[in-house]
Design a protein around this motif. Structure first.
Motif, short mmCIF file in Angstrom:
data_model
loop_
_atom_site.label_atom_id
_atom_site.label_comp_id
_atom_site.label_asym_id
_atom_site.label_seq_id
_atom_site.Cartn_x
_atom_site.Cartn_y
_atom_site.Cartn_z
N LEU A 95 -5.14 7.55 -10.25
CA LEU A 95 -5.84 8.33 -9.21
C LEU A 95 -5.44 9.79 -9.41
O LEU A 95 -4.28 10.15 -9.19
CB LEU A 95 -5.45 7.86 -7.81
CG LEU A 95 -6.07 8.67 -6.65
CD1 LEU A 95 -7.59 8.55 -6.65
CD2 LEU A 95 -5.52 8.23 -5.31
N PRO B 137 -10.49 8.90 -4.40
CA PRO B 137 -10.45 7.43 -4.45
C PRO B 137 -11.84 6.81 -4.36
O PRO B 137 -12.57 7.06 -3.41
CB PRO B 137 -9.59 7.06 -3.23
CG PRO B 137 -9.61 8.27 -2.33
CD PRO B 137 -9.74 9.44 -3.24
N GLY B 138 -12.16 6.00 -5.37
CA GLY B 138 -13.47 5.34 -5.38
C GLY B 138 -14.64 6.28 -5.55
O GLY B 138 -15.77 5.95 -5.17
N TRP C 84 -5.06 10.70 0.40
CA TRP C 84 -5.23 11.01 -1.01
C TRP C 84 -4.23 12.08 -1.45
O TRP C 84 -3.43 11.86 -2.37
CB TRP C 84 -6.67 11.44 -1.30
CG TRP C 84 -6.96 11.95 -2.69
CD1 TRP C 84 -6.18 11.81 -3.81
CD2 TRP C 84 -8.11 12.69 -3.10
NE1 TRP C 84 -6.79 12.42 -4.89
CE2 TRP C 84 -7.97 12.95 -4.48
CE3 TRP C 84 -9.27 13.14 -2.42
CZ2 TRP C 84 -8.95 13.68 -5.20
CZ3 TRP C 84 -10.23 13.84 -3.15
CH2 TRP C 84 -10.08 14.11 -4.52
N LEU D 275 -1.39 9.60 -2.32
CA LEU D 275 -2.05 9.22 -3.57
C LEU D 275 -2.21 7.71 -3.71
O LEU D 275 -2.60 7.05 -2.75
CB LEU D 275 -1.30 9.87 -4.74
CG LEU D 275 -1.56 11.39 -4.85
CD1 LEU D 275 -0.36 12.14 -5.38
CD2 LEU D 275 -2.78 11.65 -5.74
N GLY D 276 -1.93 7.18 -4.88
CA GLY D 276 -2.19 5.76 -5.13
C GLY D 276 -1.50 4.80 -4.19
O GLY D 276 -1.97 3.67 -4.01
N TRP E 293 -3.49 2.80 -1.53
CA TRP E 293 -4.19 1.52 -1.72
C TRP E 293 -3.51 0.44 -0.89
O TRP E 293 -4.16 -0.46 -0.38
CB TRP E 293 -4.22 1.13 -3.20
CG TRP E 293 -5.21 1.95 -3.98
CD1 TRP E 293 -4.95 2.96 -4.85
CD2 TRP E 293 -6.65 1.84 -3.93
NE1 TRP E 293 -6.13 3.49 -5.34
CE2 TRP E 293 -7.18 2.81 -4.80
CE3 TRP E 293 -7.53 1.01 -3.23
CZ2 TRP E 293 -8.56 2.98 -5.00
CZ3 TRP E 293 -8.91 1.17 -3.42
CH2 TRP E 293 -9.40 2.16 -4.30
N ASN E 294 -2.18 0.56 -0.73
CA ASN E 294 -1.46 -0.34 0.18
C ASN E 294 -1.34 0.25 1.57
O ASN E 294 -1.78 -0.34 2.55
CB ASN E 294 -0.03 -0.57 -0.33
CG ASN E 294 0.02 -1.49 -1.52
OD1 ASN E 294 -0.49 -2.59 -1.48
ND2 ASN E 294 0.63 -1.02 -2.59
N TRP F 125 -6.52 0.96 1.83
CA TRP F 125 -7.71 1.20 1.00
C TRP F 125 -8.22 -0.08 0.35
O TRP F 125 -9.41 -0.33 0.29
CB TRP F 125 -7.41 2.21 -0.11
CG TRP F 125 -7.27 3.62 0.35
CD1 TRP F 125 -7.44 4.11 1.62
CD2 TRP F 125 -6.93 4.74 -0.48
NE1 TRP F 125 -7.22 5.47 1.61
CE2 TRP F 125 -6.91 5.88 0.34
CE3 TRP F 125 -6.64 4.88 -1.85
CZ2 TRP F 125 -6.62 7.15 -0.15
CZ3 TRP F 125 -6.35 6.14 -2.35
CH2 TRP F 125 -6.34 7.27 -1.50
N TRP F 126 -7.25 -0.85 -0.17
CA TRP F 126 -7.67 -2.04 -0.92
C TRP F 126 -8.47 -3.00 -0.04
O TRP F 126 -9.42 -3.63 -0.49
CB TRP F 126 -6.45 -2.75 -1.52
CG TRP F 126 -6.86 -3.93 -2.34
CD1 TRP F 126 -6.90 -5.23 -1.94
CD2 TRP F 126 -7.37 -3.91 -3.67
NE1 TRP F 126 -7.38 -6.02 -2.95
CE2 TRP F 126 -7.68 -5.23 -4.03
CE3 TRP F 126 -7.58 -2.88 -4.61
CZ2 TRP F 126 -8.21 -5.57 -5.28
CZ3 TRP F 126 -8.10 -3.22 -5.85
CH2 TRP F 126 -8.41 -4.53 -6.17
N PHE G 161 -4.65 -8.26 -9.43
CA PHE G 161 -3.55 -7.56 -10.10
C PHE G 161 -2.78 -8.44 -11.07
O PHE G 161 -1.77 -8.03 -11.63
CB PHE G 161 -2.66 -6.85 -9.10
CG PHE G 161 -3.35 -5.63 -8.58
CD1 PHE G 161 -3.30 -4.44 -9.29
CD2 PHE G 161 -4.13 -5.69 -7.45
CE1 PHE G 161 -3.99 -3.33 -8.86
CE2 PHE G 161 -4.83 -4.58 -7.01
CZ PHE G 161 -4.76 -3.40 -7.71
N SER H 60 -14.37 -0.21 -7.34
CA SER H 60 -13.54 0.55 -6.40
C SER H 60 -14.39 1.13 -5.27
O SER H 60 -15.40 1.79 -5.51
CB SER H 60 -12.81 1.67 -7.13
OG SER H 60 -11.88 1.10 -8.03
N PRO H 61 -13.97 0.92 -4.03
CA PRO H 61 -14.75 1.40 -2.89
C PRO H 61 -14.61 2.91 -2.68
O PRO H 61 -13.53 3.46 -2.86
CB PRO H 61 -14.13 0.64 -1.71
CG PRO H 61 -12.73 0.32 -2.14
CD PRO H 61 -12.77 0.16 -3.63
N ILE I 185 -13.66 5.56 -0.85
CA ILE I 185 -12.79 5.60 0.33
C ILE I 185 -13.19 6.68 1.34
O ILE I 185 -13.14 6.44 2.55
CB ILE I 185 -11.33 5.82 -0.12
CG1 ILE I 185 -10.85 4.60 -0.93
CG2 ILE I 185 -10.41 6.10 1.05
CD1 ILE I 185 -10.86 3.29 -0.17
#
Lengths: 412, 412
Positions: A38, A228-229, B57, B61-62, B65-66, B70-71, B258, B277-278, B280
């Protein structure tokens, strides 16, 4: 001969791309080596997104489909991505996700090779590529998938008169190895098959040239900093554009969408690959990052990328005892490298967690890959120095043994 | 007996939904009757989107996702949409566009009825529904499309032992006519076919109950205020969820994304319909509007919707000379009405342009439909009064004859 920290700082002071770092909002106190997963936030993205929300949507509402260029976003954004992959404006369309675009491209391409019933895919592709090929083969029926890569045969052996299409990643998502796009494309096309490239792990990290390829897809949320996305993209070679059919034939790809004709009639060119309404706020963020990318010299990006990745390898060669289990997975030959360095280590997961606790953010991929992405627009030589010394410390002092680092997070 | 402007203001003062108007940022000086096309901006959406950009974001950042969920966005957002369509949490997935979701649902549904090779579609569906059905039929091969609606046969005549699936809109995008979902679903299922509903023009405008339907799709950028091109959604009846296959089989729909397994293995339940990937930032805006919707009583929405649409019809009956060419296209029976009123007029396009110049925003659809959407959360009785009197003036004084109103904009 490896550089000292002071020498790294000297190189940063002379870096022709050095000024770009200030155009990104980087997390405080962190060396961010996940630009390959990302990309960082460009500083002017919040303002651009706020404008789309508050003014384009909030004030002008539906009129913005015309006045703010919403309707044309898939094409206008695609035109801005085109030079980053060596394509001409008009040959790239931005939208949907990479996975959806793979489906569109594969189902559009296969009918161009009637009689050929084999799709060649790489088990080392990012898994979604393989999964979507399975779905496309299932939808169309009577196609076979032939795997190449680590666990399959060589590409040369896989090619034959039954192969309709080959889908490969330019840069391997785990090892960071780069393929020679021109040579592979020539090999595939010489065998009469269509070449489809996945550029997710290369566009923005090095100069990419679609060249004689038939199709390509890619994402924009990694090296291209779209968020993201963010909308993905697809490329269709001009020779195919008016010959192919998009089975995801929605009204945004219709030749006359506002005539509300009862039957589908494809728009000319790549526009026929548009499907439904584009997520405008996500396009706004992507276009903010493309404002930066249109000022970037990709040859300078490549030169700095190789300097950073080579420095990282050299430092770890020097600092890490060979008995500590760290094995380089990325080719040492710079020509065969993307902008990512991967190592294998039996304790890869806790190693990554321990590093993150020390402010160095990389990630982990099964079964034992530790990945570090080097985004040349915002990473410095000194960051590479600090990351390598932190990794050497985590390994040398076995800091990864701390039990806090064992438990898996849902998404890494 | 039609209300006066003062009586409208009295009704607004007593409106149980009246307070919701302040939660939207409405364009100044305008009566906005296009909530059926692009819903107005909720006031707290900019802050929510800015948080997703700058903090989730920009800073985390990444990890977001948790940590920022986001996921899980496709499922968690789907769970919030579910009660708006009479579904249970877990049965709705948010993502992609309506067009892409129609493709997913139709290609997943057809194999449930092997041997039946006919898809029934309505020529009065929004065209993308028909276009996507053509694409799905083309991808899968050997399916026939049978049209019902204005230019085709009746649904009863179209049904037979060869029909696999029926795709219909709950509310007609041009006329605003609402179908009886329960009765139509029963008819279709009694014939052994699968029922797929398009809820784009009804969810958020009236209580929707998917009931015994097999599948449904819808968008969130109209009555649900999710923003331009906001994520769409799909519903799968629990009895089908583990039996169907999503041909757009990307990694976000994998059972163990994963683990990076080489082959696709579908996640349990509706999650298998996730693909890539959605986007976000677009989900952030949608979730801001759902913060409002979870406090809304849809029976109150329906009552106010019918009050507003009936008032509009009554006022125009009273104010517009029958010789002026304005013909109501929406049923007078409130039970057969969505939250939109459409008239046909031979000069529909310049009429809409002239109205817009007077601060009343409606829109035009070929061949001669003038459409007005009534979003009960932010429209008042007095707005309806002002819109009807403005339309009566445009028609009575033939203000639409001004040549400025003749030229077509690209997108209306």
């Amino acid at each position: 001969m490896v550089l000292s920290r002071a020498e790294c700082q000297d190189l940063d002071a002379k870096d022709p791309l050095g000024a770009f770092r200030d155009e990104f909002s980087l997390p405080p106190g962190v060396v961010y080596l996940l630009g390959n997963s990302l990309g960082a936030l460009p500083r002017h993205t919040p303002e651009r997104v706020a404008h789309a929300v508050e003014t384009e949507w909030g004030v002008h509402l539906g009129a913005s489909w015309n006045t703010a260029g919403w309707w044309d976003m898939p094409q206008s954004t695609g035109d801005r991505i085109a030079p980053l992959v060596g394509a001409r404006p008009g040959d790239v369309l931005a939208g949907d996700s990479t996975s959806v675009n793979i489906f569109k491209v594969v189902t559009a391409a296969l009918p161009l090779r009637p009689g050929r019933r084999v799709i060649v895919s790489d088990l080392d592709n990012f898994p979604t590529d393989r999964y979507v090929v399975e779905g496309a083969a299932r939808a169309l029926g009577a196609y076979e998938i032939r795997d190449v890569g680590e666990a399959g045969s060589s590409l040369e052996d896989a090619l034959g008169e039954d192969v309709a299409l080959v889908l490969l990643s330019h840069v391997d998502y785990r090892t960071g190895e780069a393929r020679d796009m021109a040579a592979v494309t020539e090999l595939v096309r010489a065998a009469g098959a269509l070449m489809v490239w996945d550029l997710c792990h290369s566009a923005g990290a090095l100069p990419v040239r679609v060249g004689e390829a038939d199709f390509a897809v890619g994402c924009t949320y990694k090296y291209l900093n779209g968020g993201p996305g963010a909308p993905a993209y697809l490329y269709v070679a001009p020779r195919h554009q008016d010959a192919v059919h998009n089975v995801l034939s929605g009204w945004h790809g219709h030749a006359a969408p506002f005539d509300f004709e009862p039957h589908y009639r494809p728009a000319p060119g790549v526009r026929r690959f548009a499907t439904g309404s584009p997520p405008i706020l996500s396009y706004a963020a992507l276009n903010a990052s493309l404002d930066i990318w249109e000022r970037v010299d990709l040859d300078e990006v490549r030169a700095k990328s190789l300097a950073l990745t080579s420095l990282f390898i050299d430092l770890l060669d020097d600092l890490v005892d060979p008995g500590l289990g760290l094995a380089l997975a990325t080719p040492r030959d710079p020509e065969r490298r993307g902008s990512q360095i991967s190592y294998r280590h039996p304790q890869g997961y806790p190693v990554v967690r321990a590093l993150a606790d020390r402010g160095v953010v990389g990630d982990y991929r099964e079964p034992d890959f530790v990945r570090f992405g080097f985004a040349p627009l915002y990473l410095r030589h000194v960051d590479v120095y600090d990351a390598a010394t932190a990794l050497a410390e985590v390994l040398g002092e076995e800091l990864w043994r701390d039990e806090r680092y064992a438990a898996r997070l849902t998404v890494t």
